[in-house]
Motif scaffolding. Sequence first.
Motif, PDB file in Angstrom:
ATOM      1  N   THR A  74       0.738  -1.191  -0.028  1.00  0.00           N
ATOM      2  CA  THR A  74      -0.061   0.097   0.033  1.00  0.00           C
ATOM      3  C   THR A  74       0.964   1.245  -0.109  1.00  0.00           C
ATOM      4  O   THR A  74       0.676   2.332  -0.809  1.00  0.00           O
ATOM      5  CB  THR A  74      -0.892  -0.048   1.286  1.00  0.00           C
ATOM      6  OG1 THR A  74      -1.577  -1.143   1.326  1.00  0.00           O
ATOM      7  CG2 THR A  74      -1.773   1.249   1.148  1.00  0.00           C
ATOM      8  N   ALA A  75       1.948   1.094   0.672  1.00  0.00           N
ATOM      9  CA  ALA A  75       2.740   2.305   0.865  1.00  0.00           C
ATOM     10  C   ALA A  75       3.420   2.618  -0.500  1.00  0.00           C
ATOM     11  O   ALA A  75       3.541   3.759  -0.850  1.00  0.00           O
ATOM     12  CB  ALA A  75       3.947   2.080   1.871  1.00  0.00           C
ATOM     13  N   LYS A  76       3.839   1.558  -1.058  1.00  0.00           N
ATOM     14  CA  LYS A  76       4.467   1.567  -2.565  1.00  0.00           C
ATOM     15  C   LYS A  76       3.455   2.200  -3.441  1.00  0.00           C
ATOM     16  O   LYS A  76       3.911   3.247  -4.085  1.00  0.00           O
ATOM     17  CB  LYS A  76       4.707   0.242  -2.910  1.00  0.00           C
ATOM     18  CG  LYS A  76       5.716  -0.085  -4.019  1.00  0.00           C
ATOM     19  CD  LYS A  76       6.050  -1.414  -4.247  1.00  0.00           C
ATOM     20  CE  LYS A  76       5.940  -1.958  -5.672  1.00  0.00           C
ATOM     21  NZ  LYS A  76       6.203  -3.439  -5.667  1.00  0.00           N
ATOM     22  N   ALA A  77       2.327   1.830  -3.462  1.00  0.00           N
ATOM     23  CA  ALA A  77       1.522   2.439  -4.421  1.00  0.00           C
ATOM     24  C   ALA A  77       0.975   3.969  -4.118  1.00  0.00           C
ATOM     25  O   ALA A  77       0.848   4.606  -5.122  1.00  0.00           O
ATOM     26  CB  ALA A  77       0.025   1.472  -4.461  1.00  0.00           C
ATOM     27  N   LEU A  78       0.819   4.067  -2.844  1.00  0.00           N
ATOM     28  CA  LEU A  78       0.534   5.520  -2.415  1.00  0.00           C
ATOM     29  C   LEU A  78       1.852   6.365  -2.747  1.00  0.00           C
ATOM     30  O   LEU A  78       1.365   7.385  -3.106  1.00  0.00           O
ATOM     31  CB  LEU A  78       0.213   5.609  -1.077  1.00  0.00           C
ATOM     32  CG  LEU A  78      -1.282   5.148  -0.689  1.00  0.00           C
ATOM     33  CD1 LEU A  78      -1.417   5.015   0.996  1.00  0.00           C
ATOM     34  CD2 LEU A  78      -2.421   6.171  -1.019  1.00  0.00           C
ATOM     35  N   ALA A  79       2.779   5.840  -2.398  1.00  0.00           N
ATOM     36  CA  ALA A  79       4.026   6.526  -2.661  1.00  0.00           C
ATOM     37  C   ALA A  79       4.020   7.195  -4.263  1.00  0.00           C
ATOM     38  O   ALA A  79       4.398   8.371  -4.599  1.00  0.00           O
ATOM     39  CB  ALA A  79       5.349   6.176  -2.248  1.00  0.00           C
ATOM     40  N   ASP A 103      14.041  -0.074   0.754  1.00  0.00           N
ATOM     41  CA  ASP A 103      14.761   0.842  -0.145  1.00  0.00           C
ATOM     42  C   ASP A 103      14.091   1.388  -1.132  1.00  0.00           C
ATOM     43  O   ASP A 103      14.076   2.551  -1.558  1.00  0.00           O
ATOM     44  CB  ASP A 103      15.862  -0.303  -0.566  1.00  0.00           C
ATOM     45  CG  ASP A 103      16.909  -0.490   0.504  1.00  0.00           C
ATOM     46  OD1 ASP A 103      16.975   0.296   1.579  1.00  0.00           O
ATOM     47  OD2 ASP A 103      17.702  -1.285   0.318  1.00  0.00           O
ATOM     48  N   LEU A 104      13.107   0.498  -1.591  1.00  0.00           N
ATOM     49  CA  LEU A 104      12.207   0.994  -2.788  1.00  0.00           C
ATOM     50  C   LEU A 104      11.549   2.071  -2.537  1.00  0.00           C
ATOM     51  O   LEU A 104      11.400   3.103  -3.089  1.00  0.00           O
ATOM     52  CB  LEU A 104      11.155  -0.225  -3.139  1.00  0.00           C
ATOM     53  CG  LEU A 104      10.631  -0.016  -4.570  1.00  0.00           C
ATOM     54  CD1 LEU A 104      11.517   0.246  -5.583  1.00  0.00           C
ATOM     55  CD2 LEU A 104       9.768  -1.330  -4.953  1.00  0.00           C
ATOM     56  N   LEU A 105      10.956   1.995  -1.083  1.00  0.00           N
ATOM     57  CA  LEU A 105      10.116   3.133  -0.933  1.00  0.00           C
ATOM     58  C   LEU A 105      10.723   4.506  -0.774  1.00  0.00           C
ATOM     59  O   LEU A 105      10.634   5.641  -1.261  1.00  0.00           O
ATOM     60  CB  LEU A 105       9.504   3.063   0.624  1.00  0.00           C
ATOM     61  CG  LEU A 105       8.099   2.097   0.622  1.00  0.00           C
ATOM     62  CD1 LEU A 105       7.793   1.872   1.880  1.00  0.00           C
ATOM     63  CD2 LEU A 105       7.065   2.871  -0.319  1.00  0.00           C
ATOM     64  N   LEU A 106      12.266   4.516  -0.210  1.00  0.00           N
ATOM     65  CA  LEU A 106      13.129   5.436  -0.101  1.00  0.00           C
ATOM     66  C   LEU A 106      13.365   5.934  -1.396  1.00  0.00           C
ATOM     67  O   LEU A 106      13.256   7.122  -1.774  1.00  0.00           O
ATOM     68  CB  LEU A 106      14.187   5.108   0.527  1.00  0.00           C
ATOM     69  CG  LEU A 106      14.110   4.838   2.180  1.00  0.00           C
ATOM     70  CD1 LEU A 106      15.291   4.448   2.811  1.00  0.00           C
ATOM     71  CD2 LEU A 106      13.902   6.041   2.887  1.00  0.00           C
TER      72      LEU A 106
END
Lengths: 447, 694
Positions: A74-79, A103-106
């Motif tokens: 969810t964080a990934k999509a929202l980012a 790491d991907l989120l960063l």
Amino acid sequence: MRYESITEAIGNTPLVRIDPAVHGLRHIDLYAKLELLNPFGSVKDRAAWNMARPGLAAAAEHGSQVVELSSGNTAKALAVIAGMHGLPFKSVTNRMRIPEIKDLLLLLGADIEELPGQSECLDPTNTEDPLTLFHRELSEPGSSYLHTDQYFNPRNTEAHATGTGPEIVKDLDGRAPDWFVACVGTAGSSTGVARVLREHDPRVQVVGLVAAKSDFIPGIRTLDEVHEVGLFDPATYDTVESVTSDEAIEGMLTLARRCGILAGPTGGAAYFGTVRHLGSLDAQLTESQQSDPGARRSAVFIVCDRIESYLSYTRRRRPDLFRQPPRRNDPADLTDAEVAAAPAVDTPDAQKWIERDRPLVVDLRSPFAYAALHIEGAINIVDELFDELVRGGLPFSTRQPVLLVCPVGEQSARYAALLTRMGHPDVRSLTGGVIAWRDAGAPLVRD
Amino acid sequence: MSTPLGGPGGHGAYGPPGGAHGNPAPPAPPAPPSLQKPGPAPKPTAKPRPDPGPALRRSRTGLVAQFVLQCVYIPVWALIAISLTVLAIWLDVNSGADVGPPEIAFGFVRTGISWRRLRAEWGGRAEDWAPFTEPLLVERFAKAEKDTCGARRSRSGPRASGQLPGGRRRVGVKAVGSGKWLTANRAGRVRTHVEGGLLAAAVPSSPEPLSLEPRLDVRLASLLGAGDFLPSLVDALGSPLNVLLPDQIAENAARFRTAYGTHRLGGQVYFAHKANRSSALLRRLAATDTAVDVASLGELQHALGAGFAPDRIMATGPKNREFLWLAARTGVTVHADSAGELDELAALVRAHQLARIRVLVRLSAFDGPGVKVLTRPSRFGTPAGELEPLLKTVERHADVLELTGVGYHLDTTSPEEKARALEGCVRALDVCRSRGLRPRAVDIGGGFGVNYLAHAAQWERYTSELTAAVLGHRPPLTWRGHGYGLRNDAGTLRGALGLYPAHRPVAGARYLDELLALPAASFGGRSLATLLLENLYDLYTEPGRALVDQCGLVLARVLEVRRTDSGEPLVRLAMKADDAGLEEHGVLMDPVLLGRDGTRAVAGDGPAAGVYLAGSLCLEADLITRRMVFLPRLPRPGELLAFVNTAGYCMDFQTSRAQHQPVARKVAAWQEDGSWRWCLDEQYWPITRPGGEP
């Protein structure tokens, strides 16, 4: 197909039949709903987009930050969605347990806050758990957040009730499957899809999968944790079963190696749980089939996300899957006798030796420690790098004497033994390492 | 077994008051010969009596029995039967729900109540109950589920049945006593079952008892198996009684040393004295190479008196002037909280012309690269971001203060958070070095934890059941529905479980070992141990709870076993809740039940008993446990409950003299030549031998 925006590519994922030779069910057709083919890589794309969409215009106007409690997809999509609309995104999480996702989120520009761990010295009067504090911060007057609230937001469920569920029915030629199996994370997909399928045919059996207690499968809650989810309603499920992480990885391997579906462990868990649940039912069907041949049943499970993010997760649990070739010049090959016989020199003799023969002093510690204090004239080759160097052969001329230095003289002894075996005539280890050097009062310098 | 329904006359054993004792109407004494009134009087005397005793007894007893049967027993029974029938009919009419068995079955069950069943209900023993409740409930539930099929769960708060832990067993007790509960049962219990049923396939229904057995190492287990050793100690010294095992603390300290050795680290283990006030533990520890961390003037005096030289003492925590002076006077290391404290200490040293003193500074609120890790705010320490002014203070007082290291103490069980703080300390020390200071230690504080429970499965099952109880999916497990921080918010679980993680597979020295093996993310991923080693830093640790793991127990005598008005089984102990602070520290662990002869009760001794444990204060809140504790059998007055493994914070940390109740005495116990020896705690020295022999 042409799209104006990547968000239009969310949804309409394929429903793929699993080869019966793989799953072994004789009377049940098994279908995988490939949510991993959503543009940002997971089933959460639907919920994230549906939850964020109504607030985006206002958020852009006020410059609000998009906030979610998520440690994964969810964080990934929202980012991504927040970034597309020029908004900052913050993910608050108990513990990022998947390093690749972190790491991907960063990389995607997200801001991550990790909540503190459990208290060691318990204060029973303290009623402020970190989550309560988080919610208070969100609702403070003047705060400007777009909180998507995936565990309680009905738009999470709605995304699946209007998307995933009807797509399944359509792809099954207007019929609902006899079984629907989903892992329970936010309970959004399972609740939404189950609602649609039941409206279509009330006989649909819905199986919810949770992680075994004290186990961890990314994106799935444990038996106890599901109760903390606002969208979770036990009435949605005819059965709730648990899956272990080992089983999830087993399922993941089957999907990836035999079905060509590069699913992550959550999808693997769904596959494994589905086949396990249907196995005995299929056997019963064998008996009844004799009277009524031809009445085939169908089951659908959801494949949540992709395999690539879970390499370290898998490596930690199944190191056997990551075979390493045998290595040359490995200090691990040395016998204890060889190490014990490694040439060594203690601090006073080493000082004299340095004075007399000017050996090359190699400090094997990390650059930070070396920079802080070291023996004058030493060069720094950190042990990992040194390890790589010696694999290729001797890194020094045999005419150049070498003094190896490490913290307590253990590593240096191993490498001295290894270099000696490789044919170096005069390599010595500093006995007791740099700590013994310091304790003997010999000088250490800081550049 | 007696029954109130039969009344005193219901049993032949008790005769009517007048003619009881089986020897009714002793033969009248022969009347003295009367000279004044002759007549019929002499007649009996003249005619010998034909031994009327047995005949008379038979007929009187028979009469009484007949009387009781006719006038008491049958009418009472008839009355009960009629009232139950009426009640059953009334309830079925008034409940208004078509839930439950048909009226006729209900009436039949109620009127056909048997004597055996009433006895069972009164006695309340589970095995007596089984034949009556199970078929009845199964039948009822089946019907109810059929009737309510399609009715979905409502998200209301705790159920009416929620006030009755172990409700199933007491169904009948209440039904006989009052009709009120019956309603609750039919409405509440049935609904609960329907809801529970949905998860039933996934959750194996918990077989009670929900035990939380304590983990017992060899020494504690041997002490509990030492026959009447413990009961005789309580006989002599009273209840409650604290027993300490000084040899265990030495063993635990050695384990920490081993963890240091594994990682080749030097430094010191400082026992956090505040975990226990015992002299025996401290004196035994003084005979090892371990050091001590003192947090008050009294603790410092105690440590000096126990045999710790100043180079093995560190003063931490909030300090008053006297504490600082004695610390400086004797030359112990001072772990300072703030720049202000350094100023005060320096002023003291100068004013009294004392020797230069070693100091560590406590840091907090570490930051690091990568993601932001939130940490509980602490009242202690200086934020790592304000290191600069702190070091200026150190340098200003360089003549009297010698900075030997920096430290932190984080209140968290998370090793990752601690790893981040440790990296922060190494960075801070590097700043110190760059300014010409020569610190050489990182103090990582305490918080290594204790594994209290023997079985992970029990802990997991218990916490799952507690969750279910809070959500109303099962009868409550706690006093007045206490949730230990969890609450039911419209069917969703809210709050956080405010409990110590009682089962911790990795605790104590092993926790330290694993912490040191963690990668230092901001230093290229080399392990924390390597980071310390390469930078030539010593490691200081301050274990408290972990060092006194398995080092003692609290014994308390059972005073009373009864049921409260609302039916909860209550065991009252000769102690106060603050004498064993398990509950206060959120540690859920069952006590061990010892019979009067010291035999340890084990599962199977009798039907397991779920009880609440209350203290002896005249105070509603004086509950030793707010949860139902499942013991192998019901305790009897005079027996002992042993709260084992309580030496860390759960023994004397909070004890009070409320109501002039006694404070527990302390004894030290040790094994010698295969048998257990003891002496009073204050009389123990590491060289103590019985009889004073060398």
